[in-house]
Design a protein around this motif. Structure first.
Motif, PDB file in Angstrom:
ATOM      1  N   TYR A   7       0.989  -1.178  -0.169  1.00  8.36           N
ATOM      2  CA  TYR A   7      -0.041  -0.073   0.019  1.00  8.36           C
ATOM      3  C   TYR A   7       1.089   1.412   0.050  1.00  8.36           C
ATOM      4  CZ  TYR A   7      -3.632  -3.493   1.146  1.00  8.36           C
ATOM      5  OH  TYR A   7      -4.521  -4.474   1.027  1.00  8.36           O
ATOM      6  N   GLN A  95      -1.258   6.516  10.726  1.00  8.13           N
ATOM      7  CA  GLN A  95      -2.771   6.227  10.894  1.00  8.13           C
ATOM      8  C   GLN A  95      -3.396   6.827   9.707  1.00  8.13           C
ATOM      9  OE1 GLN A  95      -4.181   5.870  15.046  1.00  8.13           O
ATOM     10  NE2 GLN A  95      -2.426   6.914  15.644  1.00  8.13           N
ATOM     11  N   LEU A 102      -8.732   2.964   2.293  1.00  6.27           N
ATOM     12  CA  LEU A 102      -9.557   2.132   3.022  1.00  6.27           C
ATOM     13  C   LEU A 102     -10.356   1.402   2.039  1.00  6.27           C
ATOM     14  CD1 LEU A 102     -10.741   4.465   6.027  1.00  6.27           C
ATOM     15  CD2 LEU A 102      -9.023   2.803   6.079  1.00  6.27           C
ATOM     16  N   ILE A 105      -8.234  -1.823   0.872  1.00  7.99           N
ATOM     17  CA  ILE A 105      -8.055  -2.556   1.909  1.00  7.99           C
ATOM     18  C   ILE A 105      -9.325  -3.318   2.164  1.00  7.99           C
ATOM     19  CG2 ILE A 105      -7.968  -2.827   4.647  1.00  7.99           C
ATOM     20  CD1 ILE A 105      -5.776  -0.677   4.145  1.00  7.99           C
ATOM     21  N   ALA A 120     -13.477  -1.190   5.937  1.00  9.75           N
ATOM     22  CA  ALA A 120     -12.314  -0.669   6.963  1.00  9.75           C
ATOM     23  C   ALA A 120     -12.854   1.045   7.133  1.00  9.75           C
ATOM     24  CB  ALA A 120     -10.904  -0.576   6.099  1.00  9.75           C
ATOM     25  N   TRP A 122     -10.440   2.400   9.446  1.00 10.59           N
ATOM     26  CA  TRP A 122      -9.224   3.006   9.964  1.00 10.59           C
ATOM     27  C   TRP A 122      -8.073   1.825   9.621  1.00 10.59           C
ATOM     28  CZ3 TRP A 122      -6.006   0.556  13.300  1.00 10.59           C
ATOM     29  CH2 TRP A 122      -5.109   1.153  14.009  1.00 10.59           C
ATOM     30  N   ALA A 123      -7.083   2.464   9.300  1.00  9.06           N
ATOM     31  CA  ALA A 123      -5.699   1.743   9.025  1.00  9.06           C
ATOM     32  C   ALA A 123      -4.394   2.390   9.801  1.00  9.06           C
ATOM     33  CB  ALA A 123      -5.497   1.430   7.682  1.00  9.06           C
ATOM     34  N   VAL A 125      -0.517   1.956   8.843  1.00 11.03           N
ATOM     35  CA  VAL A 125       0.595   1.242   7.796  1.00 11.03           C
ATOM     36  C   VAL A 125       1.852   1.498   8.497  1.00 11.03           C
ATOM     37  CG1 VAL A 125       1.242   1.302   5.443  1.00 11.03           C
ATOM     38  CG2 VAL A 125      -1.360   1.858   6.042  1.00 11.03           C
ATOM     39  N   VAL A 147       0.026  -3.839   7.828  1.00 12.76           N
ATOM     40  CA  VAL A 147      -1.140  -2.990   7.991  1.00 12.76           C
ATOM     41  C   VAL A 147      -1.923  -3.601   8.929  1.00 12.76           C
ATOM     42  CG1 VAL A 147      -2.979  -1.953   6.524  1.00 12.76           C
ATOM     43  CG2 VAL A 147      -0.676  -2.443   5.539  1.00 12.76           C
ATOM     44  N   THR A 149      -5.970  -2.989  10.585  1.00  9.23           N
ATOM     45  CA  THR A 149      -7.090  -2.281   9.974  1.00  9.23           C
ATOM     46  C   THR A 149      -8.327  -2.953  10.841  1.00  9.23           C
ATOM     47  OG1 THR A 149      -8.358  -1.618   8.150  1.00  9.23           O
ATOM     48  CG2 THR A 149      -7.615  -3.798   8.125  1.00  9.23           C
TER      49      THR A 149
END
Length: 246
Positions: A7, A95, A102, A105, A120, A122-123, A125, A147, A149
Motif C-alpha cells: 500500500y 494512521q 480504506l 483494504i 475498513a 481505519w488503518a 500502515v 497493516v 485495520t
C-alpha cells in the motif's frame, strides 16, 4: 514501487519516519481506534526498527526468539531481525482514514474472507523500506509492510513482502557479506498469553528468504489474518510442500 503489492507509503503519504538509530523505535503511538489483538484491546503501539509492531511497550531485542514468548509481550512481527536503519533504509508509519486506502483494504479483505464482508474505517500502515542489517558489508535491503485495520468490530493484519534480500544481522551470527545464516528472521504473531501464537512457515530458518513467494491468500508475498479472534485462511497445501522452501 511500480506493480507492488505494498500500500502507498512515504513522506508524501503523510508518514512519520523513525529515527536513524540501531535497535531504535518510534515514539509511543496513541491509536485513534483502539486495536483488539487476541481478545485484548490496546491503545498504544510502537513501530520498532527490528521488524516488530508491539503493543504497550517497545521491543529493542534484535535476535528473534521462538513463539510463544514467555514474557507476555503482545506483538506482530512481519520480519523480526537485526535491522539497522543507520546503515541504510527508512521505517515509515501512519494512521489513516483515507478513502482510497480504506477502499483497497476493504476490497482485499472481503476477497480473502468472503464470509465476513468488511468495510475498513481505519488503518495503521508501517513500512520498512530497503532496510539494511546490522554489521552489513553489502548494499542489501529488505522492503516489507504491516497493516493493522478494523471496521470497529473485526480486526485484521495484512503482512506484505516486496523484496527480501537478507535474513540475519551479524550480531545474530549472520554473515556480514551476505546477511544470511545464524538465527534467521521470525515472522508471526505472539498473543502475550504464553499460549496462543502463529508462526509463518519458514520462520527462523533459511527458508524465510522466500517469504515473498508464499501466501495464505493466494497472493505471493501477502499474508492476512483476523486477529481479534485469531483466524488464518488455510494455506494451500502446495505452499507447505518442502520444495517451495528450498
Amino acid at each position: 514501487p511500480s506493480g507492488s503489492l505494498l500500500y502507498p507509503y512515504g513522506p508524501d503519504q503523510g508518514d512519520e519516519t523513525n529515527p536513524k538509530l540501531d535497535d531504535g523505535t518510534s515514539e509511543a503511538i496513541t491509536l485513534s481506534i483502539p486495536f483488539t489483538f487476541y481478545g485484548k484491546t490496546h491503545q498504544t503501539a510502537f513501530v520498532n526498527n527490528n521488524g516488530v509492531i508491539s503493543f504497550d511497550k517497545p521491543v529493542r531485542q534484535y535476535t528473534p526468539d521462538p513463539f510463544p514468548l514467555a514474557d507476555g509481550r503482545p506483538f506482530v512481527t512481519p520480519f523480526w531481525a537485526d535491522v539497522d536503519n543507520v546503515e541504510g533504509g527508512d521505517i515509515f508509519y501512519r494512521q489513516s482514514t483515507d478513502p482510497a486506502l480504506l477502499g483497497d483494504i476493504s476490497q482485499h479483505i472481503t476477497q480473502y474472507f468472503p464470509e465476513s464482508p468488511f468495510t475498513a474505517t481505519w488503518a495503521f500502515v508501517a513500512t520498512w523500506d530497503h532496510v539494511a542489517y546490522w554489521g552489513s558489508r553489502s548494499d542489501k535491503g529488505n522492503t516489507f509492510q504491516a497493516v493493522l485495520t478494523t471496521d470497529s468490530k473485526m480486526f485484521y493484519i495484512i503482512l506484505n513482502y516486496w523484496d527480501i534480500q537478507w535474513t540475519t544481522g551479524a550480531a545474530s551470527d549472520g554473515d556480514a557479506e551476505t546477511g544470511l545464516g545464524g538465527t534467521p528472521a521470525h515472522a508471526g504473531f505472539n498473543s502475550g498469553d504464553d499460549t496462543n501464537f502463529y508462526n509463518i512457515p519458514g520462520s527462523q530458518t533459511d527458508a524465510i528468504i522466500n517469504i515473498t513467494t508464499t501466501s495464505n491468500v493466494k497472493v505471493p508475498g501477502r499474508w492476512v489474518f483476523r486477529v481479534d479472534d485469531f483466524q488464518a485462511p488455510d494455506v494451500d497445501p502446495p505452499q507447505l510442500d518442502n520444495s517451495c522452501w528450498l
